[in-house]
Motif scaffolding. Structure first.
Motif, PDB file in Angstrom:
ATOM      1  N   THR A 202      27.524  67.287  77.793  1.00 31.24           N
ATOM      2  CA  THR A 202      26.149  67.472  77.338  1.00 31.24           C
ATOM      3  C   THR A 202      25.194  67.403  78.528  1.00 31.24           C
ATOM      4  OG1 THR A 202      25.976  65.120  76.881  1.00 31.24           O
ATOM      5  CG2 THR A 202      26.514  66.541  75.016  1.00 31.24           C
ATOM      6  N   PHE A 203      24.035  68.010  78.376  1.00 30.51           N
ATOM      7  CA  PHE A 203      23.068  67.950  79.472  1.00 30.51           C
ATOM      8  C   PHE A 203      21.637  67.988  78.951  1.00 30.51           C
ATOM      9  CE2 PHE A 203      24.379  72.347  78.927  1.00 30.51           C
ATOM     10  CZ  PHE A 203      23.178  73.028  78.871  1.00 30.51           C
ATOM     11  N   ILE A 204      20.722  67.575  79.814  1.00 31.98           N
ATOM     12  CA  ILE A 204      19.301  67.558  79.470  1.00 31.98           C
ATOM     13  C   ILE A 204      18.559  68.407  80.499  1.00 31.98           C
ATOM     14  CG2 ILE A 204      17.252  66.092  79.230  1.00 31.98           C
ATOM     15  CD1 ILE A 204      19.200  63.777  78.518  1.00 31.98           C
ATOM     16  N   GLU A 205      17.752  69.350  80.027  1.00 31.41           N
ATOM     17  CA  GLU A 205      16.999  70.231  80.927  1.00 31.41           C
ATOM     18  C   GLU A 205      15.716  69.537  81.389  1.00 31.41           C
ATOM     19  OE1 GLU A 205      17.962  73.333  81.673  1.00 31.41           O
ATOM     20  OE2 GLU A 205      18.986  74.218  79.941  1.00 31.41           O
ATOM     21  N   PRO A 206      15.217  69.906  82.559  1.00 31.51           N
ATOM     22  CA  PRO A 206      13.916  69.349  82.953  1.00 31.51           C
ATOM     23  C   PRO A 206      12.820  69.899  82.026  1.00 31.51           C
ATOM     24  CG  PRO A 206      14.801  70.778  84.684  1.00 31.51           C
ATOM     25  CD  PRO A 206      15.745  70.858  83.524  1.00 31.51           C
ATOM     26  N   VAL A 207      11.748  69.139  81.832  1.00 33.78           N
ATOM     27  CA  VAL A 207      10.688  69.617  80.927  1.00 33.78           C
ATOM     28  C   VAL A 207       9.900  70.744  81.568  1.00 33.78           C
ATOM     29  CG1 VAL A 207      10.011  67.901  79.230  1.00 33.78           C
ATOM     30  CG2 VAL A 207       9.508  67.527  81.647  1.00 33.78           C
ATOM     31  N   SER A 208       9.633  71.777  80.787  1.00 32.34           N
ATOM     32  CA  SER A 208       8.919  72.914  81.353  1.00 32.34           C
ATOM     33  C   SER A 208       7.432  72.601  81.490  1.00 32.34           C
ATOM     34  CB  SER A 208       9.126  74.145  80.485  1.00 32.34           C
ATOM     35  OG  SER A 208       8.837  73.827  79.149  1.00 32.34           O
ATOM     36  N   ALA A 209       6.927  71.727  80.622  1.00 29.05           N
ATOM     37  CA  ALA A 209       5.513  71.352  80.699  1.00 29.05           C
ATOM     38  C   ALA A 209       5.191  70.742  82.059  1.00 29.05           C
ATOM     39  CB  ALA A 209       5.172  70.352  79.604  1.00 29.05           C
ATOM     40  N   PHE A 210       6.214  70.131  82.627  1.00 24.51           N
ATOM     41  CA  PHE A 210       6.050  69.494  83.922  1.00 24.51           C
ATOM     42  C   PHE A 210       5.689  70.537  84.988  1.00 24.51           C
ATOM     43  CE2 PHE A 210       7.832  67.605  87.783  1.00 24.51           C
ATOM     44  CZ  PHE A 210       7.188  66.386  87.728  1.00 24.51           C
ATOM     45  N   LYS A 211       6.442  71.624  85.009  1.00 23.27           N
ATOM     46  CA  LYS A 211       6.220  72.681  85.995  1.00 23.27           C
ATOM     47  C   LYS A 211       4.850  73.347  85.778  1.00 23.27           C
ATOM     48  CE  LYS A 211       8.625  76.242  88.388  1.00 23.27           C
ATOM     49  NZ  LYS A 211       9.047  77.593  88.117  1.00 23.27           N
ATOM     50  N   LYS A 216      -0.829  74.070  87.605  1.00 22.74           N
ATOM     51  CA  LYS A 216      -2.250  73.815  87.341  1.00 22.74           C
ATOM     52  C   LYS A 216      -2.839  72.926  88.437  1.00 22.74           C
ATOM     53  CE  LYS A 216      -2.857  73.655  82.422  1.00 22.74           C
ATOM     54  NZ  LYS A 216      -2.891  72.696  81.318  1.00 22.74           N
ATOM     55  N   LEU A 217      -2.049  71.913  88.810  1.00 22.92           N
ATOM     56  CA  LEU A 217      -2.505  70.970  89.839  1.00 22.92           C
ATOM     57  C   LEU A 217      -2.699  71.694  91.170  1.00 22.92           C
ATOM     58  CD1 LEU A 217      -3.052  68.058  90.835  1.00 22.92           C
ATOM     59  CD2 LEU A 217      -0.620  67.852  91.279  1.00 22.92           C
ATOM     60  N   ARG A 243      -7.068  63.608  87.089  1.00 22.46           N
ATOM     61  CA  ARG A 243      -6.575  63.607  85.704  1.00 22.46           C
ATOM     62  C   ARG A 243      -5.226  64.315  85.598  1.00 22.46           C
ATOM     63  NH1 ARG A 243     -11.867  64.425  84.212  1.00 22.46           N
ATOM     64  NH2 ARG A 243     -11.569  66.671  83.996  1.00 22.46           N
ATOM     65  N   LEU A 244      -5.075  65.420  86.364  1.00 22.48           N
ATOM     66  CA  LEU A 244      -3.811  66.154  86.339  1.00 22.48           C
ATOM     67  C   LEU A 244      -2.671  65.309  86.918  1.00 22.48           C
ATOM     68  CD1 LEU A 244      -4.896  69.777  87.166  1.00 22.48           C
ATOM     69  CD2 LEU A 244      -3.445  69.107  85.252  1.00 22.48           C
ATOM     70  N   HIS A 245      -2.986  64.584  87.987  1.00 20.89           N
ATOM     71  CA  HIS A 245      -1.987  63.682  88.567  1.00 20.89           C
ATOM     72  C   HIS A 245      -1.493  62.688  87.518  1.00 20.89           C
ATOM     73  CE1 HIS A 245      -1.376  64.550  92.737  1.00 20.89           C
ATOM     74  NE2 HIS A 245      -2.668  64.645  92.989  1.00 20.89           N
ATOM     75  N   THR A 246      -2.446  62.101  86.797  1.00 21.53           N
ATOM     76  CA  THR A 246      -2.096  61.114  85.778  1.00 21.53           C
ATOM     77  C   THR A 246      -1.260  61.750  84.671  1.00 21.53           C
ATOM     78  OG1 THR A 246      -4.236  60.138  86.240  1.00 21.53           O
ATOM     79  CG2 THR A 246      -3.066  59.279  84.334  1.00 21.53           C
ATOM     80  N   ARG A 247      -1.666  62.976  84.291  1.00 20.96           N
ATOM     81  CA  ARG A 247      -0.961  63.687  83.223  1.00 20.96           C
ATOM     82  C   ARG A 247       0.488  63.965  83.630  1.00 20.96           C
ATOM     83  NH1 ARG A 247       0.187  65.062  78.713  1.00 20.96           N
ATOM     84  NH2 ARG A 247       0.692  67.157  78.036  1.00 20.96           N
ATOM     85  N   ILE A 248       0.677  64.413  84.864  1.00 16.23           N
ATOM     86  CA  ILE A 248       2.024  64.715  85.353  1.00 16.23           C
ATOM     87  C   ILE A 248       2.870  63.449  85.399  1.00 16.23           C
ATOM     88  CG2 ILE A 248       3.323  65.393  87.422  1.00 16.23           C
ATOM     89  CD1 ILE A 248       1.121  67.527  87.871  1.00 16.23           C
TER      90      ILE A 248
END
Ligand SMILES: [Zn+2]
Length: 421
Positions: A202-211, A216-217, A243-248
């Motif tokens: 099994t595996f877990i993909e990295p979150v795309s929202a992160f990229k 945006k940053l 704010r973006l830093h905090t969000r990431i």
């Protein structure tokens, strides 16, 4: 067994409280920077040694007597002491190379994350439902209590992040020694393409929202660079960047928590690689004799490795396993990506690309991350069975090209010549 847990909330500080908190953070930052400057001097002359906390505390007493720094008398002593203890810890972690710790750095106003810690919570502070009473002239402040604080609060930290105040309560509670519900053992490989691969496939993909947020940053930072420094628009843009830093950061924490909870829930023994992320970042740069090879590609890779927060992941796994009565076993990472799990043949050529593994000896083919996870688990078995600590010293001193250094197939490393450090 004693469990320590942090409970973090938004703190709704009034204007007066914000102003006071900024002053208190300023005092703590001043003391950190002054003490760090003295430590740096000592480190430069005495090598791997800097004064410990007890000595630093005496400096503060002396500064309070000196005319130009006597305003420190106004500071809240506990905050200053805690800052010095943090500095002491930071140096010790750096000397012992804990998790690739960096040398402590100066804190810049508005740039570094400001925080102060209040100790002796039961004596000087109080919680009343959604309010907390803080010393140092702060008084009662509301916080957004989104969950119950379990246990006895020992201390709390107030910090400023992304334009907002936060409070984190550190609580302790006694629980019976737990026994993990499962008896299984799993190998975990941490990678870039797949965030996590488990030895069961099994595996877990990295979150795309992160990229997406990182892009945006990058845009927000470019916009910031175009603005006139310290103008009204610059300040506005700066707040956006923060704010973006905090969000990431919170996205990253979230992903890591989900993943570590999932793995920890299901397996009593988790085997991971003992990665030295700090070393990995340095190796790309190379030195005068050995200029870094493929620096550009690697810096991108390293950045995303660090981004994935492997150390944070390990930390979470360790405390969650302790909580459930499981264990985390870190095994040496050498050759886990180059060894054939079927015939044990070791060769960098087994790794045909970042994603594929094909054994040059027996032809075994599999996803490279899964091969890594299987080898990590096998190594875990051996470590447990005979306390294998890794490979013989003679082998260990050989420069190792591990998975992270395997370049995409078009790069020079594809010739099969490992990049020597
Ligand atoms: Zn093979």
């Amino acid at each position: 067994m004693i469990i320590r847990q942090g409970f973090k909330f938004r703190l709704d500080a009034s204007d007066a409280q914000s102003a006071r908190l900024r002053v208190l953070c300023g005092h703590a930052r001043f003391v950190w920077n002054q003490a760090l400057a003295k430590c740096n001097k000592a480190a430069d002359t005495e090598g791997e040694y800097v004064p410990r906390y007890e000595t630093m505390a005496k400096w503060v007493t002396a500064w309070k007597q000196e005319p130009e720094t006597e305003w420190l008398k106004e500071a809240y002593t506990d905050n200053l002491q805690q800052k010095l203890k943090d500095l002491d810890t930071a140096w010790q972690r750096y000397f012992k190379k804990v998790d690739g710790s960096q040398r402590p750095r100066f804190k810049k106003k508005g740039k570094s994350r400001d925080s102060i810690r209040f100790v002796n919570f039961q004596k000087y502070c109080r919680i009343d439902n959604r309010r907390v009473k803080l010393p140092a002239g702060l008084g009662w402040a509301r916080f957004r209590k989104s969950r119950e604080i379990v246990g006895t609060t020992k201390n709390c930290t107030v910090g400023f992040e992304g334009g907002r105040w936060f409070i984190s309560f550190q609580a302790e509670r006694e629980v019976p020694e737990p026994v993990h519900a499962s008896t299984s053992m799993i190998g975990v490989d941490m990678g870039v393409a797949r965030f996590l691969t488990l030895s069961d496939g099994t595996f877990i993909e990295p979150v795309s929202a992160f990229k997406a947020n990182q892009e945006k940053l990058a845009r927000a930072q470019r916009a910031l660079a175009r603005k006139v420094k310290f103008s009204a628009n610059w300040h506005k843009q700066k707040a956006k960047v923060n704010r973006l830093h905090t969000r990431i950061a919170s996205l990253r924490r979230d992903t890591l928590h989900k993943a570590s909870t999932q793995v920890s829930n299901n397996h009593a023994m988790i085997v991971i690689e003992d990665l030295k992320v700090g070393n990995m970042s340095r190796s790309a740069r190379g030195d005068a004799e050995n200029p870094g090879v493929n620096v550009k590609a690697k810096s991108g890779l390293n950045r995303s490795i660090l981004d994935q927060g492997w150390h944070e992941f390990r930390r979470q796994l360790e405390y969650k396993q302790a909580f459930r009565g499981g264990e985390v076993l870190a095994v040496p990472a050498h050759y886990t990506s180059q060894t054939c799990p079927l015939c044990q043949h070791v060769s960098p050529d087994n790794r045909t690309s970042q994603a594929r593994f094909q054994c040059v000896e027996c032809g075994f083919r599999e996803n490279a991350d899964l091969v890594g996870a299987i080898n990590i688990k096998a190594r875990g078995h051996r470590v447990l069975a005979c306390r294998e600590t890794g490979l013989p010293d003679s082998v260990r001193q050989e420069p190792v090209r591990n998975r992270e250094e395997v370049a995409p197939s078009a790069a020079p490393a594809a010739s099969g010549i490992p990049h020597r450090r």
